[in-house]
Design a protein around this motif. Structure first.
Motif, PDB file in Angstrom:
ATOM      1  N   ALA A  21     -28.654  43.516   5.530  1.00  0.00           N
ATOM      2  CA  ALA A  21     -30.028  43.958   5.781  1.00  0.00           C
ATOM      3  C   ALA A  21     -30.703  43.102   6.845  1.00  0.00           C
ATOM      4  N   GLU A  22     -30.477  41.788   6.781  1.00  0.00           N
ATOM      5  CA  GLU A  22     -31.071  40.894   7.777  1.00  0.00           C
ATOM      6  C   GLU A  22     -30.428  41.091   9.146  1.00  0.00           C
ATOM      7  N   LEU A  23     -29.130  41.329   9.182  1.00  0.00           N
ATOM      8  CA  LEU A  23     -28.477  41.593  10.463  1.00  0.00           C
ATOM      9  C   LEU A  23     -29.025  42.859  11.098  1.00  0.00           C
ATOM     10  N   ALA A  24     -29.294  43.871  10.284  1.00  0.00           N
ATOM     11  CA  ALA A  24     -29.858  45.114  10.820  1.00  0.00           C
ATOM     12  C   ALA A  24     -31.223  44.859  11.442  1.00  0.00           C
ATOM     13  N   ARG A  25     -32.013  44.007  10.795  1.00  0.00           N
ATOM     14  CA  ARG A  25     -33.333  43.666  11.351  1.00  0.00           C
ATOM     15  C   ARG A  25     -33.189  42.939  12.692  1.00  0.00           C
ATOM     16  N   ALA A  26     -32.067  42.247  12.859  1.00  0.00           N
ATOM     17  CA  ALA A  26     -31.821  41.521  14.107  1.00  0.00           C
ATOM     18  C   ALA A  26     -31.116  42.386  15.141  1.00  0.00           C
ATOM     19  N   GLY A  27     -30.912  43.659  14.823  1.00  0.00           N
ATOM     20  CA  GLY A  27     -30.304  44.572  15.782  1.00  0.00           C
ATOM     21  C   GLY A  27     -28.801  44.711  15.662  1.00  0.00           C
ATOM     22  N   VAL A  28     -28.223  44.143  14.613  1.00  0.00           N
ATOM     23  CA  VAL A  28     -26.765  44.245  14.402  1.00  0.00           C
ATOM     24  C   VAL A  28     -26.538  45.278  13.302  1.00  0.00           C
ATOM     25  N   ASP A  29     -26.197  46.500  13.686  1.00  0.00           N
ATOM     26  CA  ASP A  29     -26.074  47.548  12.681  1.00  0.00           C
ATOM     27  C   ASP A  29     -24.673  48.149  12.596  1.00  0.00           C
ATOM     28  N   ASP A  30     -23.752  47.704  13.446  1.00  0.00           N
ATOM     29  CA  ASP A  30     -22.370  48.171  13.358  1.00  0.00           C
ATOM     30  C   ASP A  30     -21.580  47.154  12.540  1.00  0.00           C
ATOM     31  N   VAL A  31     -21.710  47.247  11.232  1.00  0.00           N
ATOM     32  CA  VAL A  31     -21.110  46.286  10.302  1.00  0.00           C
ATOM     33  C   VAL A  31     -20.167  47.026   9.366  1.00  0.00           C
ATOM     34  N   VAL A  32     -18.950  46.517   9.249  1.00  0.00           N
ATOM     35  CA  VAL A  32     -17.929  47.101   8.378  1.00  0.00           C
ATOM     36  C   VAL A  32     -17.512  46.054   7.353  1.00  0.00           C
ATOM     37  N   ARG A  33     -17.438  46.450   6.091  1.00  0.00           N
ATOM     38  CA  ARG A  33     -17.018  45.536   5.032  1.00  0.00           C
ATOM     39  C   ARG A  33     -15.573  45.847   4.635  1.00  0.00           C
ATOM     40  N   LEU A  34     -14.754  44.826   4.638  1.00  0.00           N
ATOM     41  CA  LEU A  34     -13.354  44.958   4.269  1.00  0.00           C
ATOM     42  C   LEU A  34     -13.152  44.260   2.923  1.00  0.00           C
ATOM     43  N   SER A  35     -12.779  45.032   1.914  1.00  0.00           N
ATOM     44  CA  SER A  35     -12.647  44.490   0.561  1.00  0.00           C
ATOM     45  C   SER A  35     -11.185  44.208   0.237  1.00  0.00           C
ATOM     46  N   PRO A  36     -10.838  42.956  -0.043  1.00  0.00           N
ATOM     47  CA  PRO A  36      -9.457  42.644  -0.415  1.00  0.00           C
ATOM     48  C   PRO A  36      -9.046  43.387  -1.685  1.00  0.00           C
ATOM     49  N   PRO A  37      -7.827  43.898  -1.744  1.00  0.00           N
ATOM     50  CA  PRO A  37      -7.375  44.624  -2.936  1.00  0.00           C
ATOM     51  C   PRO A  37      -7.589  43.824  -4.222  1.00  0.00           C
ATOM     52  N   GLY A  38      -8.172  44.504  -5.214  1.00  0.00           N
ATOM     53  CA  GLY A  38      -8.447  43.867  -6.493  1.00  0.00           C
ATOM     54  C   GLY A  38      -9.836  43.273  -6.600  1.00  0.00           C
ATOM     55  N   PHE A  39     -10.529  43.150  -5.491  1.00  0.00           N
ATOM     56  CA  PHE A  39     -11.848  42.521  -5.489  1.00  0.00           C
ATOM     57  C   PHE A  39     -12.906  43.556  -5.092  1.00  0.00           C
ATOM     58  N   GLY A  40     -13.238  44.398  -6.084  1.00  0.00           N
ATOM     59  CA  GLY A  40     -14.214  45.459  -5.855  1.00  0.00           C
ATOM     60  C   GLY A  40     -13.584  46.776  -5.476  1.00  0.00           C
ATOM     61  N   VAL A  41     -12.296  46.770  -5.193  1.00  0.00           N
ATOM     62  CA  VAL A  41     -11.532  47.987  -4.914  1.00  0.00           C
ATOM     63  C   VAL A  41     -10.242  47.910  -5.736  1.00  0.00           C
ATOM     64  N   PRO A  42      -9.574  49.044  -5.950  1.00  0.00           N
ATOM     65  CA  PRO A  42      -8.368  49.018  -6.789  1.00  0.00           C
ATOM     66  C   PRO A  42      -7.290  48.089  -6.253  1.00  0.00           C
ATOM     67  N   LEU A  43      -6.490  47.589  -7.170  1.00  0.00           N
ATOM     68  CA  LEU A  43      -5.315  46.793  -6.836  1.00  0.00           C
ATOM     69  C   LEU A  43      -4.125  47.742  -6.801  1.00  0.00           C
ATOM     70  N   PRO A  44      -3.582  48.017  -5.625  1.00  0.00           N
ATOM     71  CA  PRO A  44      -2.496  49.010  -5.552  1.00  0.00           C
ATOM     72  C   PRO A  44      -1.284  48.590  -6.380  1.00  0.00           C
ATOM     73  N   ALA A  45      -0.599  49.550  -6.936  1.00  0.00           N
ATOM     74  CA  ALA A  45       0.624  49.267  -7.697  1.00  0.00           C
ATOM     75  C   ALA A  45       1.621  48.559  -6.794  1.00  0.00           C
ATOM     76  N   GLY A  46       2.153  47.462  -7.277  1.00  0.00           N
ATOM     77  CA  GLY A  46       3.149  46.719  -6.524  1.00  0.00           C
ATOM     78  C   GLY A  46       2.594  45.705  -5.541  1.00  0.00           C
ATOM     79  N   PHE A  47       1.269  45.690  -5.351  1.00  0.00           N
ATOM     80  CA  PHE A  47       0.690  44.713  -4.423  1.00  0.00           C
ATOM     81  C   PHE A  47       0.756  43.338  -5.089  1.00  0.00           C
ATOM     82  N   PRO A  48       1.420  42.342  -4.465  1.00  0.00           N
ATOM     83  CA  PRO A  48       1.642  41.070  -5.150  1.00  0.00           C
ATOM     84  C   PRO A  48       0.442  40.136  -5.190  1.00  0.00           C
ATOM     85  N   ALA A  49      -0.592  40.405  -4.384  1.00  0.00           N
ATOM     86  CA  ALA A  49      -1.838  39.618  -4.399  1.00  0.00           C
ATOM     87  C   ALA A  49      -1.601  38.142  -4.115  1.00  0.00           C
ATOM     88  N   THR A  50      -0.657  37.840  -3.249  1.00  0.00           N
ATOM     89  CA  THR A  50      -0.397  36.465  -2.832  1.00  0.00           C
ATOM     90  C   THR A  50      -1.123  36.177  -1.523  1.00  0.00           C
TER      91      THR A  50
END
Length: 254
Positions: A21-50
Motif C-alpha cells: 500500500a505504501e509503495l503504491a502511494r509512492a508510485g510503485v504499483d507493478d508489484v508481484v508476490r511470489l509465495s514459496p510452496p507451503g507458505f500460504g500456497v499448497p505444498l505440491p506432492a513430492g516437493f522436498p521443501a529443501t
C-alpha cells in the motif's frame, strides 16, 4: 519496472499488504508476490521443501518474467533470493534482502530454528505454535507487530503443510549447510543490492555480522533502527521510503 516480493516463515503473502500500500502511494504499483510452496500456497506432492528445492522454485518463477525484476526477499524469502542469485543473477535488475547473514560462515541458528532442526522437538514445537483457532494464532502474531488483518490471513493458512515445509527447510539448512552455500555470496555483487538491517530483529545475528554479509555481497546497507523482524508491518512507510530511494538511485536511473 516490476517489483517481486518473496516472504518467509511462518507467513503468507499477506505480510506484504501494508508495504504494498505504501509503495503504491509512492508510485510503485507493478508489484508481484511470489509465495514459496507451503507458505500460504499448497505444498505440491513430492516437493522436498529443501533449501535447494526453494532455490530452483524461485529461479523458475523469475524466468517467467519478460525482463529482469527488482527482487525483495524477507526472512527465508531473503535466503531463497540469495541461493537463486548465486546461480542466476541475470534474472534480476536489483535485489534487496534482510537475511544475508544466513550465509555468513559463523552464523548460528536461533534457538527456535535449532528446535525445528531436532527430530521430535521440532514437531512438538510446531504443534504448539499452530495450536488453537485462527483467531488465537492471529493474536500471537499481533504480539510481534503484525497488524490484525494480515495476522488473520496468515493464521488462516498455518497448518500441516506449512509444518511439513518448515521442518524440511530448516533441517536441510542446519550448519554447515548455509556456511557452505555462503561461499557463493559474492556472486550477488554483479547486480545492485541492498541489505536491510532491522536492528531489533533477534533472528539474523548482530549488526556486525549482517554488515559483513552485505560487504561480501557487494550491497549497500540500510539500517532500520528500532524495527524488528516484521519491519514491513511495523513501519511500512519507512520501509517504502528506503526501498524506493534505493530503486530510484540504483535500479531505475537511466
Amino acid at each position: 519496472m516490476t517489483v517481486a516480493l518473496v516472504h518467509g516463515n511462518p507467513e503468507s503473502a499477506a505480510i506484504w499488504d501494508p508495504l504494498v500500500a505504501e509503495l503504491a502511494r509512492a508510485g510503485v504499483d507493478d508489484v508481484v508476490r511470489l509465495s514459496p510452496p507451503g507458505f500460504g500456497v499448497p505444498l505440491p506432492a513430492g516437493f522436498p521443501a529443501t533449501v535447494t528445492a526453494y532455490r530452483d522454485w524461485l529461479i523458475s518463477e523469475l524466468e517467467r518474467f519478460d525482463r529482469p525484476v527488482d527482487l525483495l526477499g524477507h526472512d527465508w524469502g531473503g535466503g531463497h533470493l540469495g541461493t537463486a542469485l548465486m546461480h542466476r543473477p541475470e534474472l534480476v535488475r536489483s535485489w534487496a534482502s534482510d537475511a544475508l547473514s544466513l550465509f555468513e560462515p559463523d552464523y548460528v541458528w536461533h534457538d527456535l530454528a535449532q528446535t525445528w532442526q531436532t527430530p521430535g522437538d521440532g514437531e512438538a514445537s510446531l504443534d504448539e505454535m499452530f495450536a488453537g483457532t485462527p483467531a488465537e494464532r492471529a493474536e500471537r502474531l499481533q504480539a510481534f507487530g503484525i497488524g490484525r488483518p494480515e495476522a488473520l490471513q496468515i493464521a488462516g493458512v498455518q497448518g500441516d503443510e506449512m509444518k511439513q515445509a518448515i521442518l524440511a527447510l530448516y533441517r536441510s539448512a542446519a550448519q554447515p549447510a548455509m556456511a557452505e552455500l555462503g561461499k557463493g555470496l559474492p556472486t550477488l555483487a554483479s547486480r545492485p543490492g541492498l541489505a536491510l538491517v532491522a536492528t531489533a530483529d533477534p533472528f539474523g545475528g548482530d549488526e556486525e555480522l549482517r554488515r559483513r554479509a552485505a560487504e561480501r555481497a557487494g550491497a549497500e546497507v540500510a539500517v532500520l533502527d528500532g524495527l524488528g523482524h516484521w519491519w514491513m508491518a511495523e513501519d511500512p512507510a519507512r520501509g517504502a521510503r528506503v526501498l524506493t530511494a534505493f530503486w530510484r538511485a540504483r535500479a531505475w536511473s537511466p
